[in-house]
Design a protein around this motif. Structure first.
Motif, PDB file in Angstrom:
ATOM      1  N   ILE A 172       0.837  -1.213   0.000  1.00  0.00           N
ATOM      2  CA  ILE A 172       0.000   0.000   0.000  1.00  0.00           C
ATOM      3  C   ILE A 172       0.867   1.256   0.000  1.00  0.00           C
ATOM      4  N   THR A 173       1.935   1.254   0.811  1.00  0.00           N
ATOM      5  CA  THR A 173       2.814   2.424   0.890  1.00  0.00           C
ATOM      6  C   THR A 173       3.500   2.689  -0.441  1.00  0.00           C
ATOM      7  N   LEU A 174       4.064   1.633  -1.039  1.00  0.00           N
ATOM      8  CA  LEU A 174       4.752   1.812  -2.319  1.00  0.00           C
ATOM      9  C   LEU A 174       3.779   2.249  -3.410  1.00  0.00           C
ATOM     10  N   ASP A 222       4.006   5.662  -5.461  1.00  0.00           N
ATOM     11  CA  ASP A 222       4.112   5.571  -6.918  1.00  0.00           C
ATOM     12  C   ASP A 222       3.007   6.375  -7.586  1.00  0.00           C
ATOM     13  N   TYR A 223       1.795   6.250  -7.067  1.00  0.00           N
ATOM     14  CA  TYR A 223       0.672   6.999  -7.632  1.00  0.00           C
ATOM     15  C   TYR A 223       0.909   8.501  -7.500  1.00  0.00           C
ATOM     16  N   LEU A 224       1.369   8.921  -6.327  1.00  0.00           N
ATOM     17  CA  LEU A 224       1.637  10.334  -6.095  1.00  0.00           C
ATOM     18  C   LEU A 224       2.737  10.839  -7.027  1.00  0.00           C
ATOM     19  N   THR A 247      -4.197   5.710 -16.954  1.00  0.00           N
ATOM     20  CA  THR A 247      -2.794   5.718 -17.363  1.00  0.00           C
ATOM     21  C   THR A 247      -1.879   5.319 -16.217  1.00  0.00           C
ATOM     22  N   ILE A 248      -2.118   5.897 -15.047  1.00  0.00           N
ATOM     23  CA  ILE A 248      -1.269   5.594 -13.889  1.00  0.00           C
ATOM     24  C   ILE A 248      -1.469   4.150 -13.423  1.00  0.00           C
ATOM     25  N   LEU A 249      -2.693   3.653 -13.433  1.00  0.00           N
ATOM     26  CA  LEU A 249      -2.958   2.274 -13.022  1.00  0.00           C
ATOM     27  C   LEU A 249      -2.271   1.271 -13.950  1.00  0.00           C
ATOM     28  N   VAL A 250      -2.238   1.573 -15.247  1.00  0.00           N
ATOM     29  CA  VAL A 250      -1.525   0.696 -16.192  1.00  0.00           C
ATOM     30  C   VAL A 250      -0.038   0.653 -15.848  1.00  0.00           C
ATOM     31  N   GLU A 251       0.538   1.819 -15.541  1.00  0.00           N
ATOM     32  CA  GLU A 251       1.965   1.865 -15.196  1.00  0.00           C
ATOM     33  C   GLU A 251       2.243   1.088 -13.908  1.00  0.00           C
ATOM     34  N   ILE A 252       1.387   1.245 -12.918  1.00  0.00           N
ATOM     35  CA  ILE A 252       1.563   0.515 -11.656  1.00  0.00           C
ATOM     36  C   ILE A 252       1.396  -0.988 -11.881  1.00  0.00           C
ATOM     37  N   ALA A 253       0.444  -1.374 -12.725  1.00  0.00           N
ATOM     38  CA  ALA A 253       0.231  -2.793 -13.014  1.00  0.00           C
ATOM     39  C   ALA A 253       1.462  -3.408 -13.679  1.00  0.00           C
ATOM     40  N   VAL A 254       2.071  -2.692 -14.606  1.00  0.00           N
ATOM     41  CA  VAL A 254       3.276  -3.200 -15.271  1.00  0.00           C
ATOM     42  C   VAL A 254       4.406  -3.368 -14.259  1.00  0.00           C
ATOM     43  N   ALA A 264      12.767   8.495  -7.257  1.00  0.00           N
ATOM     44  CA  ALA A 264      12.965   9.383  -6.103  1.00  0.00           C
ATOM     45  C   ALA A 264      12.008   9.021  -4.963  1.00  0.00           C
ATOM     46  N   GLY A 265      10.760   8.694  -5.303  1.00  0.00           N
ATOM     47  CA  GLY A 265       9.793   8.294  -4.285  1.00  0.00           C
ATOM     48  C   GLY A 265      10.193   6.992  -3.604  1.00  0.00           C
TER      49      GLY A 265
END
Length: 477
Positions: free
Chosen positions: A31-33, A37-39, A71-78, A142-143
């Motif tokens: 959840i933290t990562l 990542d989303y932010l 767009t962001i969810l696709v990047e996180i899924a990958v 960086a995050g």
């Protein structure tokens, strides 16, 4: 004993006892990562939009907040598929983060260009394509670095992030291993025990102790587990990750990885997030397949029953006491292939046993076998009624064969691992030679190979091989 529901069947070492989900704070890490990542991705996309003219911005993020979210969810899924949310150093593999986001951008761009509702975009500069990817990768790295540094700081202050670990090794190894493990500030040692904790009569109490201590990871020395690799299933079912401390190098198990704990190399067996799911899929497959098989082959059952009745006097079915899961006795069903007094005659034939170590009783041209019995054994048709044992939850389609009480009475201690998993109608032994294998230690090696490497795909592979072995009449007598 009959079991009317799958959940009532006894559990073997692959099924969870008191835990259904992997132990530990892994969910907080994910959840933290994911939040950071989303932010990071949100900020980087907003920056990219501010630098690129609207007419030359091919991404959907500028059109709506929903487009930004997708767009962001696709990047996180990958990134998740690439293992960037897994424990250990994987989540800080910055090169992998850059590669994953590059792939995600290529995938998103391909989807956009294939969408006929989007107007063709003329790019004034390649930087308009590369800038969002560069900003995404920079901000996510960086995050991640910020999360890592913060977590290490909190661990140093003993405030958060330490996993409760348990060490199993010989007393003379304890001090050395403790020093290495303490160098890794994510571990908090809460207990220690010797190799006896893994013995057949004590392992249940050991698992209960680990549960009471809230242990999430166990460190086991090679000397303590070298002949007990099958126990990885027990810890997996309990939701506990295993680390094998320095050991000789050889292939011993699937799904393992080399990691470092306090700069000490060890093998890590990470348990799945949801424990036992493969085992329950196996049980459901057994139940559904057996039900369908009985319905489709009922004429064969009737024909065999009539043939047995016409060939010799006595009952159609033969029920023999076998030793099953956890050493429990049960009645295994078979079509009768011998004279009704076969059990009494076996004592007189013990001197003709062809098994080398005497654990199993095997004899070619057994005089007790009837004429129709030889045919049934030749094609393993005498085993068909054991499908009913599968329905009752006493057996599985695939697993170590259940042995008679006479055979189990001759077991050595190392042989009892066979009793820790559901017995099967067929198994690795049956597709590797069956009765042609007359050395029980070789049988044990085949059974251990199955237990240590078990998977649903292995079961399916064995079922297909069983059909070929039966049709060839290999090792059947």
């Amino acid at each position: 004993m009959a079991y009317t529901h799958l959940s009532e069947a006894p559990l073997d070492l692959r099924a969870p006892g008191f835990s259904r989900v992997r132990k530990g704070n892994w969910w907080i890490r994910i959840i933290t990562l994911a939040f950071f990542d989303y932010l990071s991705l949100s900020v980087s996309w907003l920056i990219a939009e501010s630098y690129i003219p609207p007419n030359d911005f091919p991404w959907d993020t500028s059109r709506s907040s929903f487009g930004m979210l997708i767009t962001i969810l696709v990047e996180i899924a990958v990134m998740a598929i690439q293992g960037l949310y897994q424990p250990g150093q994987k989540r800080y593999d910055y090169f992998n983060i850059i590669k994953s986001l590059a792939f995600a951008h290529g995938l998103l761009l391909a989807i956009i260009l294939l969408n006929k509702t989007v107007q063709t975009v003329q790019f004034e500069s390649p930087s308009h394509l590369l800038l969002p990817w560069f900003l995404n990768a920079s901000w996510v790295c960086a995050g991640r670095l910020f999360v890592n540094v913060t977590l290490e700081y909190l661990r140093d202050l003993q405030l958060f992030g330490k996993n409760s670990v348990f060490v199993i090794c010989d007393p003379e190894e304890q001090a050395e291993y403790f020093n290495f493990i303490k160098k890794d500030n994510r571990c908090k040692i809460v207990g220690f025990d010797g190799a006896k904790a893994l013995d057949r009569y004590t392992r249940k109490a050991t698992l209960e102790q680990l549960h009471d201590l809230g242990v999430t990871e166990v460190f086991i020395s090679w000397n303590a587990i070298k002949n007990r690799m099958f126990l990885c299933w027990l810890f997996h079912a309990a939701g506990i990750t295993i680390h094998i401390l320095p050991m000789e190098v050889k292939q011993i198990y699937r799904d393992m990885e080399l990691s470092k704990i306090g700069r000490m190399p060890c093998l890590t067996f990470t348990c799945p997030l949801i424990t036992g799911k493969d085992f329950w899929i196996k049980r459901m497959f057994d139940f559904c397949f057996s039900s369908l098989f009985i319905i489709l082959t009922s004429p064969i059952y009737i024909a065999i029953a009539l043939a047995i009745k016409l060939d010799s006097s006595g009952p159609v079915f033969y029920k023999q006491t076998r030793i099953g899961l956890h050493g429990q006795k049960f009645k295994v069903w078979k079509f009768r292939t011998m004279r009704p007094d076969a059990d009494k005659l076996q004592k007189e034939l013990e001197t003709l046993n062809e098994n080398q170590d005497g654990v199993l009783f095997k004899m070619k041209d057994d005089p007790r076998v009837t004429r129709i019995g030889k045919f049934l054994r030749c094609y393993s048709l005498d085993e068909l009624p054991q499908i009913f044992n599968v329905l009752q939850g006493e057996m599985s389609l695939v697993g170590p064969r259940p042995l008679a009480t006479r055979d189990v009475a001759n077991f050595s201690e190392r042989h009892f691992i066979r009793q820790e998993v559901l017995p099967g109608i067929t198994g690795w032994w049956q597709v590797s030679g069956r009765s042609d294998i007359i050395d029980f230690d070789q049988v044990m090696r085949l059974d251990l190979h199955y237990i240590e490497n078990w998977s649903l795909w292995l079961d399916i592979n064995i079922l297909f091989k069983t059909v070929a072995v039966v049709l060839k009449k290999q090792g059947a007598y």
